[in-house]
Motif scaffolding. Structure first.
Motif, PDB file in Angstrom:
ATOM      1  N   ALA A   1       4.137 -11.795  27.419  1.00 34.27           N
ATOM      2  CA  ALA A   1       3.787 -12.841  26.451  1.00 34.27           C
ATOM      3  C   ALA A   1       2.847 -12.299  25.383  1.00 34.27           C
ATOM      4  N   LEU A   2       1.852 -11.515  25.803  1.00 33.77           N
ATOM      5  CA  LEU A   2       0.920 -10.909  24.847  1.00 33.77           C
ATOM      6  C   LEU A   2       1.655 -10.007  23.860  1.00 33.77           C
ATOM      7  N   LEU A   3       2.562  -9.179  24.388  1.00 34.14           N
ATOM      8  CA  LEU A   3       3.298  -8.259  23.522  1.00 34.14           C
ATOM      9  C   LEU A   3       4.261  -9.016  22.605  1.00 34.14           C
ATOM     10  N   HIS A   4       4.885 -10.073  23.134  1.00 34.63           N
ATOM     11  CA  HIS A   4       5.821 -10.869  22.339  1.00 34.63           C
ATOM     12  C   HIS A   4       5.093 -11.531  21.166  1.00 34.63           C
ATOM     13  N   TYR A   5       3.925 -12.071  21.437  1.00 33.40           N
ATOM     14  CA  TYR A   5       3.132 -12.699  20.373  1.00 33.40           C
ATOM     15  C   TYR A   5       2.751 -11.668  19.321  1.00 33.40           C
ATOM     16  N   GLN A   6       2.276 -10.510  19.784  1.00 33.63           N
ATOM     17  CA  GLN A   6       1.829  -9.467  18.860  1.00 33.63           C
ATOM     18  C   GLN A   6       2.989  -8.969  18.001  1.00 33.63           C
ATOM     19  N   ALA A   7       4.188  -8.903  18.583  1.00 35.52           N
ATOM     20  CA  ALA A   7       5.348  -8.410  17.831  1.00 35.52           C
ATOM     21  C   ALA A   7       5.786  -9.385  16.747  1.00 35.52           C
ATOM     22  N   ARG A   8       5.450 -10.659  16.916  1.00 31.71           N
ATOM     23  CA  ARG A   8       5.871 -11.662  15.949  1.00 31.71           C
ATOM     24  C   ARG A   8       4.808 -11.984  14.901  1.00 31.71           C
ATOM     25  N   LEU A   9       3.724 -11.233  14.886  1.00 33.74           N
ATOM     26  CA  LEU A   9       2.731 -11.416  13.833  1.00 33.74           C
ATOM     27  C   LEU A   9       3.351 -11.036  12.497  1.00 33.74           C
ATOM     28  N   PRO A  10       3.035 -11.769  11.435  1.00 30.55           N
ATOM     29  CA  PRO A  10       3.665 -11.475  10.137  1.00 30.55           C
ATOM     30  C   PRO A  10       3.280 -10.098   9.627  1.00 30.55           C
ATOM     31  N   SER A  11       4.253  -9.431   9.043  1.00 35.68           N
ATOM     32  CA  SER A  11       4.009  -8.106   8.479  1.00 35.68           C
ATOM     33  C   SER A  11       3.286  -8.238   7.144  1.00 35.68           C
ATOM     34  N   SER A  12       2.426  -7.282   6.843  1.00 28.69           N
ATOM     35  CA  SER A  12       1.724  -7.285   5.564  1.00 28.69           C
ATOM     36  C   SER A  12       2.633  -6.817   4.424  1.00 28.69           C
ATOM     37  N   GLU A  13       3.809  -6.286   4.769  1.00 27.64           N
ATOM     38  CA  GLU A  13       4.737  -5.807   3.751  1.00 27.64           C
ATOM     39  C   GLU A  13       5.489  -6.981   3.132  1.00 27.64           C
ATOM     40  N   LEU A  14       5.504  -7.060   1.824  1.00 25.37           N
ATOM     41  CA  LEU A  14       6.177  -8.150   1.117  1.00 25.37           C
ATOM     42  C   LEU A  14       7.677  -7.891   1.076  1.00 25.37           C
ATOM     43  N   THR A  15       8.443  -8.950   1.326  1.00 26.72           N
ATOM     44  CA  THR A  15       9.901  -8.824   1.312  1.00 26.72           C
ATOM     45  C   THR A  15      10.497  -9.912   0.432  1.00 26.72           C
ATOM     46  N   GLY A  16      11.757  -9.721   0.027  1.00 23.66           N
ATOM     47  CA  GLY A  16      12.464 -10.723  -0.734  1.00 23.66           C
ATOM     48  C   GLY A  16      11.780 -11.041  -2.050  1.00 23.66           C
ATOM     49  N   VAL A  17      11.740 -12.331  -2.378  1.00 25.79           N
ATOM     50  CA  VAL A  17      11.178 -12.743  -3.659  1.00 25.79           C
ATOM     51  C   VAL A  17       9.680 -12.465  -3.729  1.00 25.79           C
ATOM     52  N   ALA A  18       9.007 -12.335  -2.571  1.00 19.87           N
ATOM     53  CA  ALA A  18       7.571 -12.058  -2.567  1.00 19.87           C
ATOM     54  C   ALA A  18       7.238 -10.713  -3.197  1.00 19.87           C
ATOM     55  N   ARG A  19       8.231  -9.826  -3.335  1.00 23.14           N
ATOM     56  CA  ARG A  19       7.990  -8.540  -3.994  1.00 23.14           C
ATOM     57  C   ARG A  19       7.683  -8.714  -5.478  1.00 23.14           C
ATOM     58  N   LEU A  20       8.013  -9.882  -6.014  1.00 23.50           N
ATOM     59  CA  LEU A  20       7.751 -10.153  -7.429  1.00 23.50           C
ATOM     60  C   LEU A  20       6.370 -10.764  -7.656  1.00 23.50           C
ATOM     61  N   ASN A  21       5.599 -10.952  -6.574  1.00 21.04           N
ATOM     62  CA  ASN A  21       4.272 -11.557  -6.694  1.00 21.04           C
ATOM     63  C   ASN A  21       3.358 -10.724  -7.586  1.00 21.04           C
ATOM     64  N   ASP A  22       2.508 -11.415  -8.336  1.00 22.79           N
ATOM     65  CA  ASP A  22       1.427 -10.795  -9.111  1.00 22.79           C
ATOM     66  C   ASP A  22       1.944  -9.747 -10.106  1.00 22.79           C
ATOM     67  N   GLY A  23       3.149  -9.968 -10.596  1.00 19.38           N
ATOM     68  CA  GLY A  23       3.720  -8.985 -11.522  1.00 19.38           C
ATOM     69  C   GLY A  23       4.109  -9.553 -12.868  1.00 19.38           C
ATOM     70  N   GLY A  24       3.529 -10.664 -13.256  1.00 14.37           N
ATOM     71  CA  GLY A  24       3.869 -11.258 -14.546  1.00 14.37           C
ATOM     72  C   GLY A  24       4.942 -12.321 -14.410  1.00 14.37           C
ATOM     73  N   GLU A  25       5.414 -12.820 -15.536  1.00 14.01           N
ATOM     74  CA  GLU A  25       6.355 -13.932 -15.545  1.00 14.01           C
ATOM     75  C   GLU A  25       7.721 -13.510 -15.025  1.00 14.01           C
ATOM     76  N   VAL A  26       8.314 -14.371 -14.204  1.00 12.47           N
ATOM     77  CA  VAL A  26       9.649 -14.132 -13.659  1.00 12.47           C
ATOM     78  C   VAL A  26      10.485 -15.395 -13.852  1.00 12.47           C
ATOM     79  N   GLU A  27      11.796 -15.249 -13.679  1.00 11.57           N
ATOM     80  CA  GLU A  27      12.705 -16.389 -13.755  1.00 11.57           C
ATOM     81  C   GLU A  27      13.533 -16.408 -12.478  1.00 11.57           C
TER      82      GLU A  27
END
Length: 730
Positions: A61-87
């Motif tokens: 259970a401890l390992l399962h919880y730890q494995a499901r912690l959110p990654s600090s790496e941005l994926t998908g549309v979040a890669r466009l964060n803090d980079g100016g105006e987008v559409e």
């Protein structure tokens, strides 16, 4: 080996992980192995196997919880964060949450505009903060142009990024350009349920005044965003905020209350079966959010254990359910709604029956059987659940409510009545507005009772104290345990027969007093033959209410927010007064017209007086379209107009002049200016005119001298010129 022990070991591992001990999984594993080795050396192989299996499960259970912690790496549309105006383009995949001046819109993004102008596929969710108008709905297709930001990690001590990440949201956008390109997307069933809930919400809105309507909508349908801030604060300070929380706590109270209500009428089996259907229906009404669905599952499990004739297994069933849910989604333990659902269920399973028995002993015959037995059941369910959740509430909010237990005992038993009354108002209002208001005049009383209980309890000196999260948890848990032990050990203080006689007298007198107060409330209210002018507190904006001695109601402007305006009107006007004879819009800007849009569904409007300027903002367009749809007469204001509002009461239009004022700020300078005269008392209401508008008023030769001056443009330095003030002499 029973499944309960492995489930309990798994839950223990999850709990350790949730409190920050996930990294210590080797210690749990080593401890289990060591204990198992000791058992083997003592020639106890069965105990050794059991200890090793349970330790490995907790470690997993401890390992399962730890494995499901959110990654600090941005994926998908979040890669466009803090980079100016987008559409971006995407789908509104949840019903937007409408607040006082904004709406929160969650968008499932499917593409962004690439460098060559073509759409590039992507994925992810963006939480958009947009203005109230135009309103968006679930299933709308939209295009967005603006900046994406990474959510803040620390927002006043709250990990906002982690909170959104658990919902699959990695980006936020504040007031971007948002355009609807289509509708009808999403899931057909979800769209139907949302339509049903919105229809019932509108039924409540037309049936009840504020703040009762917002509170009823929050409790019955899970729509909390429009509940006034001061009402929410009262519920928090009094320790009964869980009654309006979007969590499974309400589902569990509904299950307990409906079972105790139906059991004496149709028997145990029928009551449990109907209660199962009731909580499923309630889960649908409140929106079927994940927390509510989980709580519904817990409620069904507990009721099912009762139905099987083995109520003692309810706690075991709860443990198995929690284990199964956390296997699928281990980070549920970080969700306060899930925590409330689990501990409330456990509290009812463990404590409701002993508490009912203790109350029966204390109350003698008065609290056994019939209405007394029903009241005992209500109080025991309320107290058991409330005591259980107090430590969680204290840990989460860092406060201990010293009035929580008595407030819950007073408010809890009314909860089911509030739900039934709210449902009656919703159905009546959805069928017909007039019928809804008739039903609402009776059904809003239980909701008012909850508001008064919260307000009274919150007003007690030192109603809640701040001790810090951990200390609050310890103190609250200790007090809850002490109270529970005292109740369990209590014995009747007087003979049951004597207590029964006294109790019947007190109960009869109390019921008759309440009925007399309700029936004679209007008669006890003295007639008022004064002209009343109330400046409503709507924040940065104008809203002025005029009530004449013969009962006419005039509203000048509506402020920036519909919820602010409606709550102020609910406090200023009697609950049964739902007509405004005249609405005056001084000029079409957000801080004057924004609140008027909500007025259309809640009050009958006789006619509207407005200037000739047409606004371009979304709020004005929504207001104007609503007037046309409802067929409300719209009169253009012209200097020289006047209306007699009763004996000695005259409302004059002093501006704008026929040709208007042209100085570059046409909307403000051409505000509708009114002068209200009642005998020797007068009020000058100036809208947002500035120096040029004031000069036009001086040049018109109109009588400006007034007892009370509503200073122009919120007191800005471009208004209230010396010459104008000299003429008004307020």
């Amino acid at each position: 080996m029973s499944l309960v022990r492995p489930a309990a070991a798994w839950c223990l591992g999850m709990l350790l992980a949730a409190v920050g001990l996930a990294a210590f999984w080797p210690l749990v594993a080593i401890g289990g192995i060591s204990f198992a080795t000791g058992c083997l050396l003592s020639r106890r192989p069965l105990e050794a196997f059991l200890a090793l299996a349970l330790a490995l499960l907790a470690t997993a259970a401890l390992l399962h919880y730890q494995a499901r912690l959110p990654s600090s790496e941005l994926t998908g549309v979040a890669r466009l964060n803090d980079g100016g105006e987008v559409e971006l383009r995407g789908l509104v995949d949840e019903e937007p949450e409408r607040r006082e001046r904004t709406q929160q819109v969650r968008i499932e993004v499917d593409a962004y505009r690439g460098e060559g102008g073509s759409w590039v596929e992507t994925s992810g969710h963006v939480l958009v903060t947009a203005r109230l108008f135009p309103e968006y709905d679930y299933g709308d297709f939209v295009e967005l142009r603006g900046e994406l930001e990474t959510p803040a990690r620390d927002l006043d001590g709250f990990d906002y990024r982690d909170y959104l990440a658990r919902q699959g949201i990695g980006s936020v956008s504040l007031f971007p350009s948002l355009r609807r390109t289509g509708s009808g997307g999403g899931n057909d069933i979800t769209r139907f349920v949302n339509g049903l809930r919105n229809g019932l919400a509108r039924g409540i809105e037309v049936s009840m005044p504020e703040p009762e309507a917002s509170l009823a909508t929050g409790i019955l349908l899970g729509k909390r965003s429009s509940i006034p801030e001061d009402v929410t604060d009262d519920f928090n300070r009094s320790g009964i905020s869980h009654l309006i929380a979007i969590s499974g706590f309400n589902v569990l109270l509904v299950a307990g209350f409906s079972t105790s209500l139906l059991w004496p009428l149709i028997g145990r089996r029928g009551a449990l079966l109907i209660s199962m259907g009731v909580i499923v229906l309630y889960a649908v009404l409140v929106g079927g959010s994940p927390s509510v669905l989980r709580a519904t599952l817990m409620g069904l499990v507990v009721l099912g254990a009762e139905l099987s004739g083995r109520p003692g297994r309810s706690l075991s069933a709860l443990v198995l359910t929690v284990a199964a849910l956390t296997i699928v989604s281990p980070r549920l333990l970080d969700d306060v709604s899930f925590q409330l659902s689990v501990v409330a269920t456990a509290g009812i399973v463990i404590g409701a029956r002993p508490l009912a028995e203790a109350m029966g002993r204390v109350g003698g015959g008065l609290l056994q059987g019939g209405a007394g037995g029903f009241l005992t059941e209500q109080l025991s369910v309320t107290l058991a659940a409330s005591v259980a959740v107090l430590p969680i509430m204290a840990m989460t909010f860092g406060r201990v409510s010293l009035v929580a237990l008595p407030a819950n005992l007073l408010a809890g038993p009314a909860f089911l009545v509030v739900i039934l009354a709210s449902l009656a108002s919703a159905l009546a209002g959805a069928f017909d507005a007039g019928f809804g208001r008739l039903v609402g005049e009776a059904t809003y009383l239980p909701v008012t009772y909850l508001v008064l209980i919260a307000r009274f309890a919150a007003g007690v000196p030192a109603a809640s104290i701040s001790l810090g999260g951990a200390v609050s948890f310890i103190v609250t848990a200790a007090l809850a345990a002490l109270g529970y032990v005292m109740v369990r050990r209590s014995e009747p203080a007087v003979e049951p027969e004597s207590r029964l006689r006294v109790g019947r007298v007190v109960a009869t007198a109390g019921v008759l007093s309440v009925l007399a107060l309700v029936l004679w409330l209007d008669a006890l209210t003295p007639d008022d033959d004064r002209l009343q002018v109330t400046v409503l507190d709507v924040g940065q904006g104008d809203a002025i209410l005029i009530e004449t001695p013969d009962g006419r109601v005039i509203l000048v402007d509506g402020g920036p927010s519909g919820s602010w305006l409606l709550n102020q009107l609910g406090a200023a006007l009697p609950a049964d007064r739902r007509r405004i004879d005249l609405v005056v819009l001084t000029h079409p800007q957000d801080d004057h017209v924004g609140g008027l849009v909500a007025l259309l569904d809640r009050y009958d409007i006789g006619q509207v007086l407005a200037g000739a300027q047409e606004g371009t903002i979304p709020a004005y367009r929504a207001w104007h379209e609503g007037l046309l749809e409802d067929g409300v007469p719209l009169l253009l204001a012209e200097a020289g107009q006047f209306a007699v509002l009763g004996e000695g009461i005259v409302l004059e239009v002093l501006g704008p002049p026929a040709r208007g004022v042209d100085n570059g700020d046409e909307l403000n300078e051409n505000s509708v200016v009114l002068r209200l005269v009642y005998g020797e008392v007068s009020f000058l209401l100036t809208g947002d005119v500035a120096a040029a508008g004031e000069q036009a008023l001086l040049a018109s030769g109109a009588e400006l001298r007034s007892t009370v001056l509503k200073v122009a443009h919120h007191g800005s330095d471009g208004s209230s010129t010396p010459a104008f003030l000299a003429a008004v002499q307020p």
